[in-house]
Every structure is written in C-alpha cells, then in structure tokens.
Write a protein that holds these residues in place. Structure first.
Motif, PDB file in Angstrom:
ATOM      1  N   VAL A  84      -1.326  -3.484  13.954  1.00 61.68           N
ATOM      2  CA  VAL A  84       0.035  -3.860  13.898  1.00 61.68           C
ATOM      3  C   VAL A  84       0.802  -2.508  12.998  1.00 61.68           C
ATOM      4  CG1 VAL A  84       2.144  -5.138  13.041  1.00 61.68           C
ATOM      5  CG2 VAL A  84       0.249  -6.235  14.345  1.00 61.68           C
ATOM      6  N   ASN A  85       0.201  -2.171  11.994  1.00 64.55           N
ATOM      7  CA  ASN A  85       0.684  -1.107  11.116  1.00 64.55           C
ATOM      8  C   ASN A  85       0.312   0.153  11.965  1.00 64.55           C
ATOM      9  OD1 ASN A  85      -1.082  -3.054   8.688  1.00 64.55           O
ATOM     10  ND2 ASN A  85       1.125  -2.181   8.393  1.00 64.55           N
ATOM     11  N   VAL A  86      -0.557   0.191  12.830  1.00 64.88           N
ATOM     12  CA  VAL A  86      -0.716   1.498  13.621  1.00 64.88           C
ATOM     13  C   VAL A  86       0.592   1.583  14.587  1.00 64.88           C
ATOM     14  CG1 VAL A  86      -1.872   2.752  15.290  1.00 64.88           C
ATOM     15  CG2 VAL A  86      -3.044   1.618  13.549  1.00 64.88           C
ATOM     16  N   LEU A  87       0.642   0.415  15.386  1.00 69.73           N
ATOM     17  CA  LEU A  87       2.078   0.374  16.151  1.00 69.73           C
ATOM     18  C   LEU A  87       3.488   0.717  15.469  1.00 69.73           C
ATOM     19  CD1 LEU A  87       1.089  -2.643  18.326  1.00 69.73           C
ATOM     20  CD2 LEU A  87       0.957  -0.144  18.948  1.00 69.73           C
ATOM     21  N   THR A  88       3.573   0.389  14.062  1.00 68.92           N
ATOM     22  CA  THR A  88       4.765   0.933  13.451  1.00 68.92           C
ATOM     23  C   THR A  88       4.615   2.089  12.791  1.00 68.92           C
ATOM     24  OG1 THR A  88       3.837  -0.476  11.515  1.00 68.92           O
ATOM     25  CG2 THR A  88       5.155  -1.598  13.110  1.00 68.92           C
ATOM     26  N   SER A  89       3.470   2.883  12.863  1.00 72.35           N
ATOM     27  CA  SER A  89       3.561   4.358  12.451  1.00 72.35           C
ATOM     28  C   SER A  89       3.255   4.213  10.946  1.00 72.35           C
ATOM     29  CB  SER A  89       4.785   5.142  12.806  1.00 72.35           C
ATOM     30  OG  SER A  89       4.668   5.186  14.343  1.00 72.35           O
ATOM     31  N   ASP A  90       2.887   2.944  10.395  1.00 69.52           N
ATOM     32  CA  ASP A  90       2.434   3.150   9.125  1.00 69.52           C
ATOM     33  C   ASP A  90       1.093   3.608   8.597  1.00 69.52           C
ATOM     34  OD1 ASP A  90       4.790   2.033   7.911  1.00 69.52           O
ATOM     35  OD2 ASP A  90       4.238   0.279   8.571  1.00 69.52           O
ATOM     36  N   MET A  91       0.041   3.463   9.798  1.00 73.87           N
ATOM     37  CA  MET A  91      -1.094   3.763   9.613  1.00 73.87           C
ATOM     38  C   MET A  91      -1.694   4.576  10.939  1.00 73.87           C
ATOM     39  SD  MET A  91      -3.093   0.405   7.856  1.00 73.87           S
ATOM     40  CE  MET A  91      -4.572   1.054   7.968  1.00 73.87           C
ATOM     41  N   SER A  92      -2.829   4.962  10.937  1.00 70.69           N
ATOM     42  CA  SER A  92      -3.334   5.712  12.000  1.00 70.69           C
ATOM     43  C   SER A  92      -4.743   4.980  12.156  1.00 70.69           C
ATOM     44  CB  SER A  92      -3.414   7.255  11.888  1.00 70.69           C
ATOM     45  OG  SER A  92      -4.411   7.483  10.666  1.00 70.69           O
ATOM     46  N   ILE A  93      -5.392   5.272  13.380  1.00 72.07           N
ATOM     47  CA  ILE A  93      -6.823   4.611  13.389  1.00 72.07           C
ATOM     48  C   ILE A  93      -7.783   5.190  12.397  1.00 72.07           C
ATOM     49  CG2 ILE A  93      -8.863   4.295  15.285  1.00 72.07           C
ATOM     50  CD1 ILE A  93      -6.481   2.854  15.974  1.00 72.07           C
ATOM     51  N   VAL A  94      -7.801   6.467  12.213  1.00 76.76           N
ATOM     52  CA  VAL A  94      -8.598   7.007  11.209  1.00 76.76           C
ATOM     53  C   VAL A  94      -7.951   7.905  10.295  1.00 76.76           C
ATOM     54  CG1 VAL A  94     -10.633   8.755  10.840  1.00 76.76           C
ATOM     55  CG2 VAL A  94     -10.322   7.501  12.957  1.00 76.76           C
ATOM     56  N   GLY A  95      -8.198   7.641   9.041  1.00 71.30           N
ATOM     57  CA  GLY A  95      -7.651   8.265   7.997  1.00 71.30           C
ATOM     58  C   GLY A  95      -8.001   7.807   6.613  1.00 71.30           C
ATOM     59  N   PRO A  96      -7.465   8.286   5.608  1.00 78.37           N
ATOM     60  CA  PRO A  96      -7.737   7.752   4.286  1.00 78.37           C
ATOM     61  C   PRO A  96      -7.563   6.384   4.158  1.00 78.37           C
ATOM     62  CG  PRO A  96      -6.436   9.853   3.995  1.00 78.37           C
ATOM     63  CD  PRO A  96      -6.571   9.182   5.185  1.00 78.37           C
ATOM     64  N   ARG A 110       0.863  -1.038   0.041  1.00 79.60           N
ATOM     65  CA  ARG A 110      -0.009  -0.028   0.015  1.00 79.60           C
ATOM     66  C   ARG A 110       1.025   1.500  -0.136  1.00 79.60           C
ATOM     67  NH1 ARG A 110      -3.371  -3.453  -0.921  1.00 79.60           N
ATOM     68  NH2 ARG A 110      -5.577  -3.494   0.210  1.00 79.60           N
ATOM     69  N   ILE A 111       0.287   2.381  -0.317  1.00 77.51           N
ATOM     70  CA  ILE A 111       1.095   3.783  -0.327  1.00 77.51           C
ATOM     71  C   ILE A 111       0.603   4.270   1.070  1.00 77.51           C
ATOM     72  CG2 ILE A 111       1.157   5.937  -1.399  1.00 77.51           C
ATOM     73  CD1 ILE A 111       2.660   3.419  -2.838  1.00 77.51           C
ATOM     74  N   GLY A 112       1.443   4.818   1.737  1.00 75.33           N
ATOM     75  CA  GLY A 112       1.113   5.585   2.989  1.00 75.33           C
ATOM     76  C   GLY A 112       1.470   6.923   2.987  1.00 75.33           C
ATOM     77  N   LYS A 113       1.578   7.620   4.100  1.00 74.89           N
ATOM     78  CA  LYS A 113       2.032   9.067   4.098  1.00 74.89           C
ATOM     79  C   LYS A 113       3.303   9.403   3.288  1.00 74.89           C
ATOM     80  CE  LYS A 113       2.672  12.727   7.885  1.00 74.89           C
ATOM     81  NZ  LYS A 113       3.733  13.443   7.239  1.00 74.89           N
ATOM     82  N   ASP A 114       3.300  10.446   2.677  1.00 73.32           N
ATOM     83  CA  ASP A 114       4.360  10.998   1.962  1.00 73.32           C
ATOM     84  C   ASP A 114       4.682   9.984   0.615  1.00 73.32           C
ATOM     85  OD1 ASP A 114       4.440  13.238   3.533  1.00 73.32           O
ATOM     86  OD2 ASP A 114       5.891  12.274   4.945  1.00 73.32           O
ATOM     87  N   GLY A 115       3.728   9.303   0.405  1.00 71.77           N
ATOM     88  CA  GLY A 115       4.148   8.262  -0.847  1.00 71.77           C
ATOM     89  C   GLY A 115       4.798   7.273  -0.470  1.00 71.77           C
ATOM     90  N   ARG A 116       5.215   6.955   0.905  1.00 68.08           N
ATOM     91  CA  ARG A 116       6.094   5.811   1.229  1.00 68.08           C
ATOM     92  C   ARG A 116       5.103   4.585   1.152  1.00 68.08           C
ATOM     93  NH1 ARG A 116       7.475   3.113   5.953  1.00 68.08           N
ATOM     94  NH2 ARG A 116       5.901   4.155   7.115  1.00 68.08           N
ATOM     95  N   SER A 117       5.920   3.332   0.860  1.00 60.10           N
ATOM     96  CA  SER A 117       5.017   2.367   0.565  1.00 60.10           C
ATOM     97  C   SER A 117       5.434   1.459   1.955  1.00 60.10           C
ATOM     98  CB  SER A 117       5.596   1.205  -0.456  1.00 60.10           C
ATOM     99  OG  SER A 117       6.841   0.849  -0.379  1.00 60.10           O
ATOM    100  N   PHE A 118       4.273   0.391   2.328  1.00 60.43           N
ATOM    101  CA  PHE A 118       4.461  -0.278   3.444  1.00 60.43           C
ATOM    102  C   PHE A 118       3.487  -1.478   3.392  1.00 60.43           C
ATOM    103  CE2 PHE A 118       0.686   2.185   4.155  1.00 60.43           C
ATOM    104  CZ  PHE A 118      -0.383   1.329   4.777  1.00 60.43           C
ATOM    105  N   ARG A 119       3.603  -2.732   3.983  1.00 54.08           N
ATOM    106  CA  ARG A 119       2.814  -3.784   3.765  1.00 54.08           C
ATOM    107  C   ARG A 119       1.548  -3.886   4.539  1.00 54.08           C
ATOM    108  NH1 ARG A 119       4.781  -8.530   1.338  1.00 54.08           N
ATOM    109  NH2 ARG A 119       6.395  -8.197   0.094  1.00 54.08           N
ATOM    110  N   LEU A 120       0.366  -3.828   4.198  1.00 52.40           N
ATOM    111  CA  LEU A 120      -0.840  -3.775   4.918  1.00 52.40           C
ATOM    112  C   LEU A 120      -1.096  -5.010   5.393  1.00 52.40           C
ATOM    113  CD1 LEU A 120      -3.470  -2.068   5.797  1.00 52.40           C
ATOM    114  CD2 LEU A 120      -4.422  -3.122   3.592  1.00 52.40           C
ATOM    115  N   ILE A 121      -1.458  -5.093   6.877  1.00 56.10           N
ATOM    116  CA  ILE A 121      -1.584  -6.419   7.408  1.00 56.10           C
ATOM    117  C   ILE A 121      -2.848  -6.957   7.677  1.00 56.10           C
ATOM    118  CG2 ILE A 121      -0.717  -8.034   9.130  1.00 56.10           C
ATOM    119  CD1 ILE A 121       1.373  -6.228   9.966  1.00 56.10           C
TER     120      ILE A 121
END
Length: 164
Positions: A63-75, A15-26
């Motif tokens: 887990v993605n929230v804990l690693t700062s890839d995601m937040s609870i609410v957002g796009p 997935r694409i996250g903040k500032d266009g950085r990619s991460f793996r959605l679990i």
C-alpha cells in the motif's frame, strides 16, 4: 500484566521517507499490546509468529508503494527519532524512497538488529551509490532466494551472503 484490546490487524508507525518527508508505514500487527515490558518472543501472537517467520508482516507495505511513499527496493524505512536530517549521509540516503526490500537487511541478515547504526547506514549508502533497475532486480532476486532457502525470515535465520 495489563493487556490492551487489539483494535486493528494493522500497525501504522511513523517513518522518514524520500526528502525527509514523514509517512505511516503499514504492517500487520503481530504482537499483543501490553504495558508490561516483555521480550518480543513473549509478546508475539501465534498468528504473529507465523507472519514474521515467513516475512509476511511487511506485505501491507505494498500500500505504501502504491501511495509512492516507498519503492520495492530501497533503504530501510527509518523511525524519525533515528534520523538526523542535518547529517550528510542521511541527506544522501533520503534522496531515494525507502524500500520494502532493504540491501542492508539482506546483507546483515540475522546480525541486522544487533548491528551498529553506522554499519547499517554505510550499507544503505552503498545501495544508494549502486542503485539502478538492474541492481534492484539483483537485490530482489537474492532476497527471494534467501527467503526461500532460509525457510522463513532472513533476519531470524543464519547470516546469508549478498553474493550467494
């Protein structure tokens, strides 16, 4: 019909996250892997159907929230092939972390999967413009309410209103 062995209970997808950085959605894996093109309903496992009906497939997103890839609410976290990093609207959406709870999913509900990318992007932009702690709490409250009153997955049931 050729089935592939299921080796993990988790599905990791780019997935694409903040500032266009990619991460793996679990997420929990809810469907069988097959080389034959089958409709989603035929690919869902019994446990997978239960997990999706009660919106538990995204629980590992914490887990993605804990690693700062995601937040609870957002796009909604978006697949790389659906994001145009040079598009000004995408650049604006990607100024904040994607969320486990998406305003666009909540607003569109059962229409989400059939809505146009432009409509989804507009709702994500609306969220970005309104984003604050107070608004996030409001979206979380409405999301929990819709989940409880819809008897399961908001996207699979009738269209709720964001203002209920």
């Amino acid at each position: 019909l050729k089935l592939q062995a299921q080796t993990s209970v988790f599905n990791l997808s780019p997935r694409i996250g903040k500032d266009g950085r990619s991460f793996r959605l679990i997420r929990f894996k809810t469907m069988i892997d097959t080389t034959a093109p089958l409709p989603t309903e035929e690919r869902l496992t019994k446990v997978g159907r239960f997990i999706r009906n009660y919106s538990l497939d995204d629980l590992p997103n914490l887990v993605n929230v804990l690693t700062s890839d995601m937040s609870i609410v957002g796009p909604r976290p978006t697949e790389p092939e659906r994001v145009d990093l040079s598009h000004p609207e995408w650049q604006q959406i990607l100024t904040i972390r994607p969320g486990c709870i998406s305003y666009a999913v909540l607003a569109l509900a059962s229409e989400f999967n059939n809505s146009s990318p432009d409509r989804k992007r507009k709702l994500e932009l609306d969220y970005v413009a309104k984003q604050s702690l107070g608004y996030d709490l409001q979206v979380m409250r409405r999301s929990i309410h819709k989940l409880m009153t819809s008897q399961g997955n908001v996207k699979a049931r009738g269209k709720p209103s964001i203002d209920d």
